[in-house]
Design a protein around this motif. Structure first.
Motif, PDB file in Angstrom:
ATOM      1  N   LYS A 116      46.170  62.768  50.149  1.00 33.15           N
ATOM      2  CA  LYS A 116      45.028  61.874  50.148  1.00 33.15           C
ATOM      3  C   LYS A 116      43.789  62.681  50.531  1.00 33.15           C
ATOM      4  CE  LYS A 116      47.479  57.601  51.324  1.00 33.15           C
ATOM      5  NZ  LYS A 116      47.582  56.465  52.293  1.00 33.15           N
ATOM      6  N   PRO A 117      42.654  62.417  49.886  1.00 32.41           N
ATOM      7  CA  PRO A 117      41.449  63.197  50.206  1.00 32.41           C
ATOM      8  C   PRO A 117      40.990  62.974  51.638  1.00 32.41           C
ATOM      9  CG  PRO A 117      40.909  61.348  48.768  1.00 32.41           C
ATOM     10  CD  PRO A 117      42.406  61.426  48.822  1.00 32.41           C
ATOM     11  N   LYS A 118      40.548  64.057  52.266  1.00 29.24           N
ATOM     12  CA  LYS A 118      40.002  63.966  53.617  1.00 29.24           C
ATOM     13  C   LYS A 118      38.524  63.589  53.556  1.00 29.24           C
ATOM     14  CE  LYS A 118      41.278  68.178  54.307  1.00 29.24           C
ATOM     15  NZ  LYS A 118      41.478  69.523  54.893  1.00 29.24           N
ATOM     16  N   LYS A 119      38.079  62.889  54.563  1.00 28.02           N
ATOM     17  CA  LYS A 119      36.677  62.485  54.632  1.00 28.02           C
ATOM     18  C   LYS A 119      35.835  63.664  55.092  1.00 28.02           C
ATOM     19  CE  LYS A 119      33.340  59.354  54.638  1.00 28.02           C
ATOM     20  NZ  LYS A 119      32.907  58.630  53.433  1.00 28.02           N
ATOM     21  N   MET A 120      34.821  64.021  54.303  1.00 33.18           N
ATOM     22  CA  MET A 120      33.916  65.097  54.677  1.00 33.18           C
ATOM     23  C   MET A 120      32.591  64.506  55.137  1.00 33.18           C
ATOM     24  SD  MET A 120      34.559  67.938  51.677  1.00 33.18           S
ATOM     25  CE  MET A 120      33.711  69.246  52.560  1.00 33.18           C
ATOM     26  N   LYS A 121      32.098  64.994  56.260  1.00 32.63           N
ATOM     27  CA  LYS A 121      30.827  64.532  56.785  1.00 32.63           C
ATOM     28  C   LYS A 121      29.720  65.504  56.392  1.00 32.63           C
ATOM     29  CE  LYS A 121      32.844  62.277  60.849  1.00 32.63           C
ATOM     30  NZ  LYS A 121      32.844  62.205  62.321  1.00 32.63           N
ATOM     31  N   PRO A 122      28.518  65.004  56.170  1.00 31.18           N
ATOM     32  CA  PRO A 122      27.415  65.908  55.840  1.00 31.18           C
ATOM     33  C   PRO A 122      27.027  66.769  57.032  1.00 31.18           C
ATOM     34  CG  PRO A 122      26.593  63.692  56.188  1.00 31.18           C
ATOM     35  CD  PRO A 122      28.092  63.602  56.213  1.00 31.18           C
ATOM     36  N   GLN A 123      26.635  68.024  56.738  1.00 33.91           N
ATOM     37  CA  GLN A 123      26.113  68.865  57.802  1.00 33.91           C
ATOM     38  C   GLN A 123      24.705  68.406  58.123  1.00 33.91           C
ATOM     39  OE1 GLN A 123      27.254  72.804  55.935  1.00 33.91           O
ATOM     40  NE2 GLN A 123      27.586  73.266  58.081  1.00 33.91           N
ATOM     41  N   GLU A 124      24.428  68.273  59.401  1.00 35.73           N
ATOM     42  CA  GLU A 124      23.148  67.747  59.824  1.00 35.73           C
ATOM     43  C   GLU A 124      22.358  68.819  60.563  1.00 35.73           C
ATOM     44  OE1 GLU A 124      24.207  64.420  62.177  1.00 35.73           O
ATOM     45  OE2 GLU A 124      24.780  63.163  60.455  1.00 35.73           O
ATOM     46  N   LEU A 125      21.106  68.477  60.821  1.00 37.13           N
ATOM     47  CA  LEU A 125      20.262  69.378  61.593  1.00 37.13           C
ATOM     48  C   LEU A 125      20.855  69.605  62.979  1.00 37.13           C
ATOM     49  CD1 LEU A 125      16.762  67.949  60.667  1.00 37.13           C
ATOM     50  CD2 LEU A 125      17.583  70.233  60.098  1.00 37.13           C
ATOM     51  N   GLN A 126      20.824  70.851  63.421  1.00 38.10           N
ATOM     52  CA  GLN A 126      21.319  71.210  64.742  1.00 38.10           C
ATOM     53  C   GLN A 126      20.132  71.307  65.684  1.00 38.10           C
ATOM     54  OE1 GLN A 126      23.397  74.958  64.782  1.00 38.10           O
ATOM     55  NE2 GLN A 126      23.286  75.157  67.010  1.00 38.10           N
ATOM     56  N   SER A 127      20.130  70.489  66.715  1.00 37.98           N
ATOM     57  CA  SER A 127      19.019  70.499  67.655  1.00 37.98           C
ATOM     58  C   SER A 127      19.121  71.720  68.563  1.00 37.98           C
ATOM     59  CB  SER A 127      19.018  69.223  68.494  1.00 37.98           C
ATOM     60  OG  SER A 127      17.957  69.256  69.426  1.00 37.98           O
TER      61      SER A 127
END
Length: 409
Positions: A288-299
């Motif tokens: 089953k495909p894994k959920k990928m999260k978007p890379q966000e700005l790193q503070s």
């Protein structure tokens, strides 16, 4: 014509609401012009060309305005906000472009605003209808690129058709494959596999080594296809050896949008990585495909402390502001971590006669002087490699930092 352009799946009530919304926009946008084209479709070509010309000229004026305003600032320069089309202008342009006779235009740029999910479904369908009318590979490629960046899932049927066309221009086919990889499911894997052998060039750029020498990075259609197939399963291509995705730590759901990082410096590395990736796909075809999260700005500043930075001289946190220098004294900070290619975006207030300096990857950037208020801008050095970020504020000058964020390419 409008109804057929935006018709699609969905309940009658939803489609009716969407229809009403789009009609209001169109009716407010040069109704007589569109009415004339409706009555005589042969006028669509000239009307579309004139509208496209206006949008192109506006964007060029906006870019020149932004260049002038930037002065010595380095990094990406986007056209002034006034250059982008209003909603009504965008609807007018795209609606005129749904007439089949306009499909032969070769203009490579699409002036589409971001179309997030919250925007009306009908408007998104209208964009998809415009794109389906294009027959030249340049606007097809650019339109699919817009879909890649703006969450336009409505173009998926078209992307599937273009991805399976091995005669299509490699640039257009490559973006179609990326759209399928981003919005598709493992059921689309077989379609992507048909492009694994497409060695045509999709994109080229150069990589500059620390000694100043350059070598070309070549992204083939096959590279795009393999990375897109991995993405269907939520598997970062960086973890299977795609060198530049690995170098710049691109593992999020938005990695495919950085298509220029999907290439290789040599054929041997490409063949080895492709072999490894294809083996992974075979071993995990039932997963089953894994959920990928978007890379966000790193503070880089938490608004409370100097955590992540080494400080020297006059440095303090005043409320939620990082203050360097002041009271006649200078100060400096240097990041504890190294940072490579990416965007550094910060909000600053600079006072004093001597300018502060930011040094990153061997490049020195004089901090913009702001006599009144705050300014936000982006720094993007062209130099290769990684290094710490150092900010030096001389005596007699104060630099206040409100936000400081970084995003890897």
């Amino acid at each position: 014509m409008i109804q057929s352009a935006i018709k699609g799946k969905g309940s009658d009530s939803l489609e009716s609401l969407a229809m009403n919304h789009i009609l209001v926009i169109v009716l407010n946008a040069r109704f007589r012009q569109l009415e004339a084209v409706e009555a005589d479709p042969d006028k669509a070509v000239a009307a579309y060309a004139a509208e496209l010309k206006q949008r192109a000229e506006a964007l060029e004026r906006g870019y020149q305005e932004a260049v002038k305003a930037a002065g010595p600032r380095t990094g990406l320069i986007a056209p002034a906000r006034s250059a982008y089309p209003t909603r009504s202008e965008f609807v007018t342009l795209v609606f005129l472009g749904t007439y089949p006779a306009t499909g032969r235009d070769t203009y490579p740029i699409v002036y589409a605003p971001a179309l997030p999910t919250a925007d009306p479904l009908a408007l998104r369908r209208l964009f998809a209808a415009w794109l389906a009318t294009r027959t030249n590979p340049q606007p097809i490629a650019t339109g699919l690129s817009q879909a890649l960046h703006h969450n336009l899932r409505e173009v998926m049927p078209l992307a599937l058709a273009h991805a399976g066309n091995d005669k299509l221009h490699p640039r257009a086919r490559g973006f179609a494959l990326l759209v399928v990889g981003l919005y598709g499911t493992p059921a689309d894997r077989a379609l992507l596999e048909k492009a694994f052998a497409d060695s045509r060039m999709f994109h080229t750029t150069n990589y500059t080594f620390t000694d100043g020498k350059q070598r070309p990075i070549e992204v083939q259609v096959s590279d795009v296809a393999v990375a897109s197939a991995l993405h269907l399963y939520g598997q970062p291509a960086a973890d299977l050896g795609f060198p530049f995705l690995e170098m710049y730590k691109k593992r999020g759901s938005n990695a495919l949008a950085q298509y220029y990082l999907l290439g290789f410096l040599d054929g041997d590395t490409r063949r080895a990585v492709h072999k490894k990736a294809i083996q992974w796909l075979q071993e995990h075809k039932g997963d089953k495909p894994k959920k990928m999260k978007p890379q966000e700005l790193q503070s880089l500043f938490d608004g409370k402390t100097t955590s992540g930075w080494k400080t020297e001289g006059q440095v303090c946190v005043n409320g939620t502001i990082l203050r360097i220098g002041g009271d006649g004294k200078g100060g400096s900070i240097i990041s504890k971590a190294n940072f490579g290619r990416g965007h550094l975006t910060w909000s600053i207030h600079h006072t004093g006669d001597a300018k502060a300096m930011l040094t990153w990857r061997g490049e020195e950037h004089r901090v913009l002087e702001v006599r009144q208020g705050w300014t936000t801008y982006t720094i993007d050095p062209a130099a290769p490699g990684e290094s710490q970020i150092r900010i030096v504020v001389p005596p007699g000058t104060t630099l206040e930092i409100r936000d400081c964020q970084f995003m890897w390419y």
